[in-house]
Design a protein around this motif. Structure first.
Motif, mmCIF file in Angstrom:
data_model
loop_
_atom_site.group_PDB
_atom_site.id
_atom_site.type_symbol
_atom_site.label_atom_id
_atom_site.label_comp_id
_atom_site.label_asym_id
_atom_site.label_seq_id
_atom_site.Cartn_x
_atom_site.Cartn_y
_atom_site.Cartn_z
ATOM 1 N N TRP A 208 4.775 -11.414 1.704
ATOM 2 C CA TRP A 208 4.243 -11.807 0.400
ATOM 3 C C TRP A 208 3.032 -10.977 -0.001
ATOM 4 O O TRP A 208 2.785 -10.769 -1.200
ATOM 5 N N ARG A 210 2.564 -7.941 0.202
ATOM 6 C CA ARG A 210 2.936 -6.679 -0.439
ATOM 7 C C ARG A 210 3.136 -6.843 -1.947
ATOM 8 O O ARG A 210 3.060 -5.882 -2.706
ATOM 9 N N LEU A 211 3.447 -8.053 -2.351
ATOM 10 C CA LEU A 211 3.645 -8.318 -3.775
ATOM 11 C C LEU A 211 2.303 -8.379 -4.511
ATOM 12 O O LEU A 211 2.224 -8.073 -5.699
ATOM 13 N N GLN A 213 -0.550 -6.785 -3.327
ATOM 14 C CA GLN A 213 -1.124 -5.437 -3.275
ATOM 15 C C GLN A 213 -0.511 -4.579 -4.376
ATOM 16 O O GLN A 213 0.700 -4.640 -4.626
ATOM 17 N N GLY A 214 -1.333 -3.802 -5.013
ATOM 18 C CA GLY A 214 -0.823 -2.903 -6.052
ATOM 19 C C GLY A 214 -0.549 -3.587 -7.371
ATOM 20 O O GLY A 214 -0.085 -2.946 -8.309
ATOM 21 N N SER A 215 -0.813 -4.897 -7.456
ATOM 22 C CA SER A 215 -0.440 -5.619 -8.680
ATOM 23 C C SER A 215 -1.570 -5.644 -9.703
ATOM 24 O O SER A 215 -1.389 -6.154 -10.802
ATOM 25 N N ASP B 177 6.781 1.732 -1.054
ATOM 26 C CA ASP B 177 5.923 0.813 -1.805
ATOM 27 C C ASP B 177 5.501 1.424 -3.130
ATOM 28 O O ASP B 177 5.081 2.569 -3.194
ATOM 29 N N GLY B 180 3.166 0.248 -8.320
ATOM 30 C CA GLY B 180 2.657 -1.102 -8.549
ATOM 31 C C GLY B 180 2.946 -2.001 -7.358
ATOM 32 O O GLY B 180 2.961 -1.547 -6.208
ATOM 33 N N PRO B 181 3.182 -3.281 -7.593
ATOM 34 C CA PRO B 181 3.457 -4.208 -6.488
ATOM 35 C C PRO B 181 4.689 -3.740 -5.727
ATOM 36 O O PRO B 181 5.602 -3.161 -6.309
ATOM 37 N N SER B 182 4.726 -4.029 -4.452
ATOM 38 C CA SER B 182 5.789 -3.467 -3.630
ATOM 39 C C SER B 182 6.987 -4.416 -3.527
ATOM 40 O O SER B 182 6.841 -5.556 -3.082
ATOM 41 N N SER B 185 8.179 -6.307 -0.375
ATOM 42 C CA SER B 185 7.861 -7.713 -0.095
ATOM 43 C C SER B 185 9.127 -8.547 0.066
ATOM 44 O O SER B 185 9.136 -9.524 0.802
#
Lengths: 488, 489
Positions: A208, A210-211, A213-215, B177, B180-182, B185
C-alpha cells in the motif's frame, strides 16, 4: 468557501490563517507552475486533526493541499492546482517517535527535517539513507514520499527505500497503516510485545505504501512514517575519481555497486562540484570549474564494528584492479576539493544558502531515470537542447545517482538561472519543457512528473493512468486531495 | 460444464487447435477439478484475446504456470502458461532479467551463473517460476518478498495490457514504479489466498552479483550428487548456539557485518533432510546431529569476491560466532556434506527433501517481517508441537522452527512446519488444530496476523485491508472473471 470557525474548531485559532502574507507563501514557488492562492492555511498538530480536516473537506468539497517541508519549494506540487484550497501545513508535526538501534529503524512525524533526524539517529548509532544535500527545510517524510534518490544505492534494495511503514488518512477520511504497522492491534499494542513498524509489504498482498509514494498528496495525508536506517560506520575512507570520459566512470560505478563495496556513490559534473563546494563566490566557483575534469565520481568505503581497517583494505585492493583495468585513478582530492570534504558535506543537509540557489538565485531541475547504455546519449541530447535554447551547457549542473543497487540511474540536470531576469527565466522555462519532450523521445523515463510538464509525461502511458484513476476513485472519491496534480 | 461449441471455436481461433482442450479424459491430469477448458496461450497477445473472450462470455479464468500449488473453482477456464517460457533479456549492466511466466528458476539461474549473476530463488524450489514473489535461502543477499520485481507486463482482468513503470513510458524494464503513484502496489502476484487479478505475461526481476563458479563442479549420480571440490572463496558451515538469544545475537551481528551470502536458520532436522537421500538415512543423520548440536543454530554460506574479501568475511564470521558461544557442526565440515548442502541451498533451494519426504505432507505457518519478534512467538509454537511428536502424529524434528535474515538482517522470515502423513486423518486434524491455535495466539498476543485466517476477524484488526483489497479487485474486474485466490506459482 469553507468557514473559518470549522477549521478553528479542529486545529485551534492560532493554527488557522488567511493573512495575505501567509497565503502568498503557498501560492507559488520557484517552479513555473501558475500561481494559485489558497483560501486558508491550517497547521494541524496530530492525526486526529488531520482526519477531521479531511472529513470536513469531503463534506464541503474543499481541496486540500498537504505540505510538510518549509520553503523554498521547487516542484509546484504544493501550489494549489485549483482555487479555494486549504493548505494543510504539517511542518509543526515534529515528533521523533522512536529511533531503534537494534532493529535499525526510526519513526517520525511529517514535519521532521533531515537536520533534526540526523543527530537524533546518530546518538543511537544509526543514520538514514538520504538524498544529496537536501535543503535545510526539507522533511524526511516529504523526501521519502517523493521517491527522491538516495546517495547510498547499496542500501536501496527497492525504489521505495528507505520508507518502511506509514500511517495515512486516505482522501475519504479513513485511517490506514501500511506494512507491519497495520496490525494486529494498535501501534502501541505492537510495541508492547516487541513489535516495531519496519516490514513495508502488506497487509495482504498489496504494497500500500507504494500507492502513497509519488502521489504528491493526491491519495491522502501521511501522519507518521517509519524508515529503515543504516549503521553508522566506525571507519570511512572516501575517494574521488575524475575523468572526461563518463562511460568509464559509469563502468566503474556499476562494479563498485554490484560488488557492494561502497556506501555513498554518485557522479557530479564540474558545474555541480563548483556549485556545491565553492566557498568564495564567484572566485572559487569559476576556479573549481576551470580545474576539474568534466566528471567526478565520489565513493566512500566504510567499515563497521569488526576489523574495519581490514575490510576497507580488502576493498581498496579489489577496487585497484578495477581502476587499473579502466585506466583511472582513485585519489583523495580533485580540483582543490577533498574527498573528506565531500563526504562530510553529503552526510548533512545543505548549508544555507541552499546549494541550488547559490549561483544565480533559482534553479529548475529536470530529472529522469534511465539505464547505463542510454545515459550518455541522453546527456548529449540535453546539451543539444540547451544549446538550441541559448542556455550555456557549461552552466548546467548534472548529478548522476545510481539507484536501487545498480538497476538504473537518476540523472538530474540543474538549470541555474536568475529569477529577476525575465528573459533568462523564460529561456529556462522553455528549455525545461523542451527537455522533457526531447529526452522522452530518446527513451528517458520521468517517474516523478511535477508541474507544467506532468501532462506531457503522463500522456505516454494511458494504460497506467487508467488504472491509477480507478485507484484514485477508491481512496479519494471526492477528489479533495490536491486536485489538479499528476493525472487527477 | 463444457464450453458451447461456438465459444470453444472462438478460443480455438486464438490459440490454435493444438492449444485448447476440453477432453474430460485429459483435463484431470492438471487437477482434480472439472475445468470448462484448458487453454495454452503462447504470447501476450493471445493471453489478451483469451481474457477478452472470457469477459465477452462471462467465463471465469485462472492462469497457472509451474503449478506447485493452486486453488481452482470448478468449471473455470484454466489458462496454462507453459508455452510462455522465454528468457527475454538478461541485462548485465543494470542487473535485471526479463522472463515469461514459465521460465523456471533453475533455468534462469543457470544462465545467470554464466554471467556472474544470481537472483532470489524462492523456497518453493528452483522448478517454480522465476517471476514468483517470495522468499528463499539467499534472501540475505538477494532480498525477498515483493521487493525483487521491477517492471511487469500485465493483462488486466478486462483484457487491457498495462506495462508498469518505465516499461509503459519508455519501453525499458529497469523500473516498475511511476509515473506518479506506483501500480506495483497492486501488481504483486502469487501468495494465496489472494493474487493480483489478471495475468502477468512478463516480469523483470532484480539480479545480484554471484561470486561463485559459472557452474558447480558436480560429481556422482542421482540421488547423491556431490561437489568434486568446494569452489574458491566459498565456505559453508552450520553453527549451533547455547540458546536462542545467543543464536539471535550472532544472526543479527552477521547481518550487520554484511558478510554472509546466505544465512539460513535451519534446525538439525532440516540439515539432516538435505544431506541425505532417503528417510532411513535422514533419521540416522538427525539422531547424529542432535547429539552434536548444543542448541538452536543456523547454516551459513560465505562467498568472497576475491581471496582478500573471503579472508575478511571468514574472520568476521568466526569472531561473531565465537562471541555468541557458537560451535561449528563437525559433521558439516566434511567437504562432501558441505558441498551437498551448499548446492542444495543455492541451486535447489532445499525444500523438497525436508518438506514432503518424511511424512508426505506438511502444514506451515510462515511469517514475514521482524525476525526477533517472530522468533519469540515461534518458540511457543515449537513447544506446542511436542505433544504431537510424543503421540507420533508428526515427524520428530525436536519441536524446531526455522527462519532467516533478509537484506542483511533488516527484515526476516520465520516459519514452522508440522510434517505428517496425509493418509492419517488423526494426524491431519491434530496439525490443523495446532496451526489454528498458534495462529490465534499470534493474533491475540499481537505478534502478527496470518492473512489466511478468518477475514471477518483479521481484516478489521489490520486496518480493514481486506475490504480495501476487495474494492481494488472489483474496480479492476467488474465482470468478476478473475476471482481472488489461487496461485501463479
Amino acid at each position: 468557501m469553507i468557514a473559518k470557525e470549522k477549521l478553528v474548531k479542529i486545529v485551534g485559532a492560532a493554527n488557522v490563517s488567511d493573512k495575505p502574507a501567509a497565503l502568498d507563501e503557498y501560492s507559488s514557488d520557484i517552479s513555473f507552475v501558475n500561481p494559485v492562492r489558497p483560501t486558508w492555511v491550517v497547521k494541524p498538530k496530530n492525526t486526529d486533526a488531520v482526519q477531521k480536516l479531511i472529513k470536513l473537506a469531503n463534506k464541503t468539497q474543499t481541496p486540500l493541499v498537504p505540505v510538510s517541508s518549509g520553503p523554498p519549494h521547487f516542484r509546484g506540487d504544493t501550489v494549489p492546482g485549483i482555487g479555494g484550497a486549504v493548505i494543510v501545513d504539517l511542518s509543526g508535526m515534529k515528533k521523533i517517535i522512536f529511533v531503534d538501534r537494534a532493529r535499525r529503524v526510526a519513526m517520525i512525524e511529517p514535519g521532521v527535517t533531515y537536520g533534526e533526524l540526523i543527530p537524533a539517529a546518530a546518538k543511537e548509532g544509526i543514520r538514514i539513507n538520504m538524498p544529496l544535500l537536501p535543503r535545510k527545510t526539507k522533511t524526511v517524510v516529504g523526501s521519502m514520499l517523493e521517491r527522491e534518490p538516495v546517495t547510498m544505492p547499496k542500501y536501496q534494495w527497492d525504489i521505495s527505500d528507505p520508507l518502511a511503514c506509514i500511517e495515512v488518512i486516505f482522501g475519504n477520511g479513513n485511517e490506514f497503516r501500511t506494512g507491519q504497522a497495520a496490525g494486529p492491534g494498535t501501534v502501541k499494542e505492537q510495541w508492547a510485545v516487541g513489535g516495531i513498524q519496519k516490514a513495508p509489504y502488506g497487509p495482504g498482498i498489496a504494497s500500500w505504501h507504494r500507492l502513497i509514494q509519488g502521489s504528491q498528496g493526491t491519495m491522502g495525508i501521511v501522519t507518521w512514517a517509519s524508515m529503515r536506517c543504516e549503521l553508522l560506520p566506525s571507519l570511512e575512507e572516501p575517494f574521488v575519481v575524475s575523468s572526461s570520459d563518463l562511460d568509464t566512470l559509469l563502468d566503474m560505478t556499476s562494479w563498485l555497486i554490484r560488488l557492494r563495496m561502497v556506501n555513498e556513490c554518485f557522479i557530479l559534473n564540474g558545474t555541480n562540484m563548483a556549485a556545491i563546494f565553492a566557498k568564495k563566490w564567484p572566485k572559487d566557483y569559476q576556479a573549481i570549474k576551470d580545474t576539474l575534469p568534466a566528471w567526478t565520481l565520489f565513493y566512500n568505503l566504510a567499515g563497521y564494528e569488526y576489523y574495519p581497517e581490514e575490510r576497507i583494505s580488502s576493498y581498496i585492493t579489489d577496487i585497484s584492479q578495477i581502476t587499473r583495468r579502466l585506466g583511472v585513478e582513485s585519489v583523495k582530492s580533485v580540483g582543490g576539493v577533498s574527498a573528506n570534504e565531500i563526504l562530510k558535506a553529503v552526510q548533512q543537509p545543505s548549508p544555507e544558502p541552499y546549494w541550488k540557489l547559490r549561483y544565480k538565485g533559482a534553479c529548475e531541475d529536470v530529472y529522469l531515470l534511465t539505464i547505463h547504455d542510454k545515459l550518455e546519449s541522453l546527456i548529449g541530447e540535453m546539451n543539444d537542447l540547451a544549446d538550441k535554447a541559448g542556455y550555456p551547457a557549461s552552466d548546467m549542473g548534472i548529478y548522476i545517482q545510481p539507484i536501487v543497487q545498480g538497476t538504473g540511474y537518476h540523472c538530474e540536470f540543474n538549470l541555474f538561472y536568475d529569477p529577476a531576469n525575465s528573459s533568462e527565466s523564460n529561456r529556462v522555462k522553455e528549455l525545461s519543457a523542451a527537455a522533457v519532450k526531447g529526452l522522452m523521445a530518446k527513451g528517458a523515463f520521468f517517474s516523478r512528473p511535477y508541474g507544467e510538464n506532468a501532462g506531457m509525461i503522463l500522456n505516454r502511458d494511458a494504460a497506467t493512468i487508467g488504472v491509477l484513476n480507478k485507484l484514485k476513485g477508491l481512496f479519494d472519491p471526492n477528489n479533495v486531495m490536491n486536485p489538479g496534480k499528476i493525472c487527477f | 460444464m463444457a464450453l458451447k461449441k461456438d465459444v470453444y471455436k472462438e478460443f480455438e481461433s486464438v490459440v490454435g487447435e493444438e492449444n485448447i482442450c476440453d477432453d474430460p479424459a485429459i483435463m484431470p491430469a492438471y487437477y482434480s477439478n472439472k475445468f470448462a477448458a484448458v487453454i495454452l496461450p503462447g504470447n501476450t497477445a493471445e493471453v489478451q484475446a483469451v481474457v477478452k473472450l472470457c469477459n465477452k462470455h462471462k467465463l471465469v479464468f485462472r492462469p497457472i504456470c509451474t503449478g506447485w500449488s493452486g486453488m481452482f473453482p470448478p468449471d473455470i477456464i484454466l489458462m496454462d502458461l507453459r508455452r510462455m517460457n522465454h528468457i527475454i533479456e538478461i541485462n548485465e549492466k543494470n542487473m535485471y532479467a526479463v522472463v515469461e511466466p514459465y521460465v523456471i528458476s533453475s533455468q534462469l539461474q543457470a544462465e545467470l551463473f554464466k554471467r556472474g549473476l544470481n537472483f532470489c530463488i524462492k523456497g518453493a524450489g528452483t522448478n517454480c517460476t522465476a517471476m514468483l514473489r517470495g522468499h528463499g535461502h539467499m534472501d540475505q543477499t538477494t532480498s525477498g518478498d515483493d521487493r525483487n520485481h521491477l517492471a511487469i507486463e500485465w493483462v488486466t482482468p478486462e483484457g487491457d495490457i498495462v506495462r508498469s513503470g518505465a516499461l509503459g513510458s519508455s519501453d525499458e524494464w529497469f523500473c516498475g514504479d511511476g509515473p506518479g503513484p506506483s501500480i506495483r502496489s497492486i501488481l504483486t502476484s502469487a501468495v494465496p489466498p489472494g493474487v493480483t487479478p489478471g495475468v502477468f505475461t512478463k516480469a523483470a526481476v532484480k539480479l545480484y552479483h554471484w561470486p561463485g563458479p559459472s557452474e558447480f563442479p558436480i560429481a556422482g549420480h542421482s540421488p547423491k550428487y556431490v561437489l568434486s571440490e568446494i569452489p574458491a572463496n566459498m565456505m559453508a558451515r552450520y553453527y549451533s548456539f547455547p540458546s536462542v538469544e545467543k543464536m539471535w545475537q550472532a544472526e543479527i551481528g552477521l547481518g550487520e557485518a554484511e558478510v554472509c551470502y546466505e544465512l539460513m536458520g535451519f534446525n538439525a532436522a532440516m540439515v539432516a533432510a538435505n544431506i541425505t537421500t532417503c528417510n532411513e538415512e535422514d533419521e540416522a543423520m538427525f539422531n547424529r546431529l542432535n547429539k552434536e548440536v548444543q542448541g538452536p543454530g543456523f547454516f551459513v554460506i560465505i562467498a568472497g569476491n576475491s581471496p582478500a574479501d573471503f579472508a575478511y568475511k571468514k574472520k568476521v564470521l568466526e569472531k561473531i560466532v565465537e562471541e555468541a558461544g557458537g560451535k561449528s557442526l563437525k559433521t558439516l565440515e566434511d567437504p562432501e556434506l558441505e558441498g551437498i548442502i551448499m548446492c542444495q541451498c543455492i541451486r535447489i533451494s532445499a525444500s523438497i527433501r525436508e518438506t514432503f519426504r518424511p511424512g508426505g505432507a506438511f502444514n506451515s505457518i510462515p511469517i514475514m517481517g521482524q525476525r526477533d519478534l517472530t522468533i519469540k512467538w515461534a518458540i511457543g509454537a515449537g513447544e506446542a508441537k511436542k505433544p504431537l511428536i510424543e503421540k507420533g502424529l508428526i515427524v520428530d524434528d525436536g519441536g524446531a522452527f526455522f527462519g532467516w535474515g533478509v537484506e542483511q538482517g533488516h527484515l526476516g522470515k520465520t516459519e514452522i512446519f508440522c510434517k505428517y502423513s496425509p493418509s492419517n486423518p488423526t494426524a491431519k486434524a491434530a496439525v490443523e488444530t495446532w496451526q489454528r491455535e498458534q495462529n490465534r495466539r499470534a493474533f491475540e498476543e499481537r505478534y502478527f496476523a496470518s492473512t489466511m485466517g478468518p477475514q471477518d476477524e483479521i481484516g478489521p484488526a489490520l486496518c480493514n485491508y481486506s475490504q480495501w483489497w476487495s474494492k481494488v479487485v472489483k474496480a479492476l474486474d467488474p465482470n468478476g472473471v478473475s476471482p481472488e485466490g489461487g496461485s501463479l506459482v
